[in-house]
Write an enzyme that holds these catalytic residues in place. Sequence first.
Site, PDB file in Angstrom:
ATOM      1  N   LEU A   1     -18.854  74.363  37.940  1.00  0.00           N
ATOM      2  CA  LEU A   1     -19.230  73.089  37.329  1.00  0.00           C
ATOM      3  C   LEU A   1     -18.221  72.810  36.227  1.00  0.00           C
ATOM      4  CD1 LEU A   1     -23.109  73.526  36.894  1.00  0.00           C
ATOM      5  CD2 LEU A   1     -21.931  72.286  38.709  1.00  0.00           C
ATOM      6  N   ASP A   2     -17.875  71.526  36.024  1.00  0.00           N
ATOM      7  CA  ASP A   2     -16.980  71.164  34.939  1.00  0.00           C
ATOM      8  C   ASP A   2     -17.556  71.655  33.610  1.00  0.00           C
ATOM      9  OD1 ASP A   2     -15.364  69.900  36.757  1.00  0.00           O
ATOM     10  OD2 ASP A   2     -16.100  67.884  36.306  1.00  0.00           O
ATOM     11  N   ARG A   3     -16.676  71.863  32.639  1.00  0.00           N
ATOM     12  CA  ARG A   3     -17.097  72.338  31.322  1.00  0.00           C
ATOM     13  C   ARG A   3     -18.289  71.547  30.777  1.00  0.00           C
ATOM     14  NH1 ARG A   3     -14.842  74.327  26.341  1.00  0.00           N
ATOM     15  NH2 ARG A   3     -12.722  74.427  27.123  1.00  0.00           N
TER      16      ARG A   3
ATOM     17  N   THR B   1     -20.394  69.564  32.328  1.00  0.00           N
ATOM     18  CA  THR B   1     -21.533  69.383  33.231  1.00  0.00           C
ATOM     19  C   THR B   1     -22.490  70.552  33.060  1.00  0.00           C
ATOM     20  OG1 THR B   1     -20.123  68.250  34.843  1.00  0.00           O
ATOM     21  CG2 THR B   1     -22.236  69.083  35.632  1.00  0.00           C
TER      22      THR B   1
END
Length: 381
Positions: free
Chosen positions: A222-224, A226
């Site tokens: 997951l993106d930082r 998110t």
Amino acid sequence: MKISPRTVLKIARLYQLADDNTPVKALCRLKVQTDESHIVAEFILNKQHFAVLYGSIVDEESIDELWPDRPANAEILPNPLDSSCTETPFQGKFVIMLHIVPTKQRLDVHLSTVFDLSISRSLWQKYIKAGYVSVNQRVVTTPKFEVDETDEIAVKLPEQEQASTELPILYEDDDVMVVNKPSGLLTHAKGGLSTEPTVAEIIRPKTSFASDTDRPGIVHRLDRDTSGVLIIAKNPDAAAHLQRQFAQRTTKKTYLAATDGVPKLAAAKIDLPIGRNPSAPSTFRVDPNGKPAQTAYRVLAATDTRALIELKPTTGRTHQLRVHMAYLNTPILGDRVYGKPNASRLMLHAQKLEITLPSGERKTFEAATPEEFKQLFPEEL
């Protein structure tokens, strides 16, 4: 039995390895092994590695018994008083002096096999390139630089920041762990050194998968910024099982997003390919020459200026949801890259993940809706 550094130096002078002006502090890394009948003292002198066997019963025939872990590259030096025998009388006992011939090896290999076994060779390479390792008081940034046991190697690693929040565990068994990743926490280091906490480093002690990399246990990300459901593999077999499902798109992912603006259609499927943006290589854009990307969305609630949206991607392109929503002119709130920094965080949350566990059981994991979403849509959430 005991032996002092001063006595070791006297023996070195006897073998003409030192002179009367050599101080005791010239003996470096003195290491002494004591036994009832003898002593083994290893030391570095003038960048040469030596060992002294000292005791009442010391002779060439008994070396293997007296020093069973003697290095194969240890050579006995001649008796300076009588070349016809190996052992030399000294202060009522006998000594044998050995020269341990240096064995060269790469710096990264030396650090990973001798210095600290808990740090992988690949991570040592990154530390070296970052300038955290010095050899003989000089910083070395080349992992293949050759060293031996006579070199003085110093390591000053960056201090790891402590995680500011706990990693909430949603589920755990012998094969997997499912966590609710907080917004702002990296899934793993971005290829280089990271002195901040990451999910990978927090769970490293619990997984044997990819343990020699900076991505232990990680099978998707997951993106930082998110938050939400992240499944982690605890062993290589579990990793292969999970990765196969992500590759074959048999997992089902559901995200919750708050957008800046309201889509024209209340529900639709976005089928727009995504490619890297050549003018900003760390970002992505809708590109007819990009890779296929599909996202189904449904508006759950809306005001005049924002919407609460359920997103279900069937592909897993980097930044897919953020790029697709920005393309509709309804970027996700707080998206500093594809929208505006108009929220306290990126308002994107991985709410559910449906996947088949290595045990064969099909399960759906759900992470509770973050408080920031409830503040924006208090009546709906």
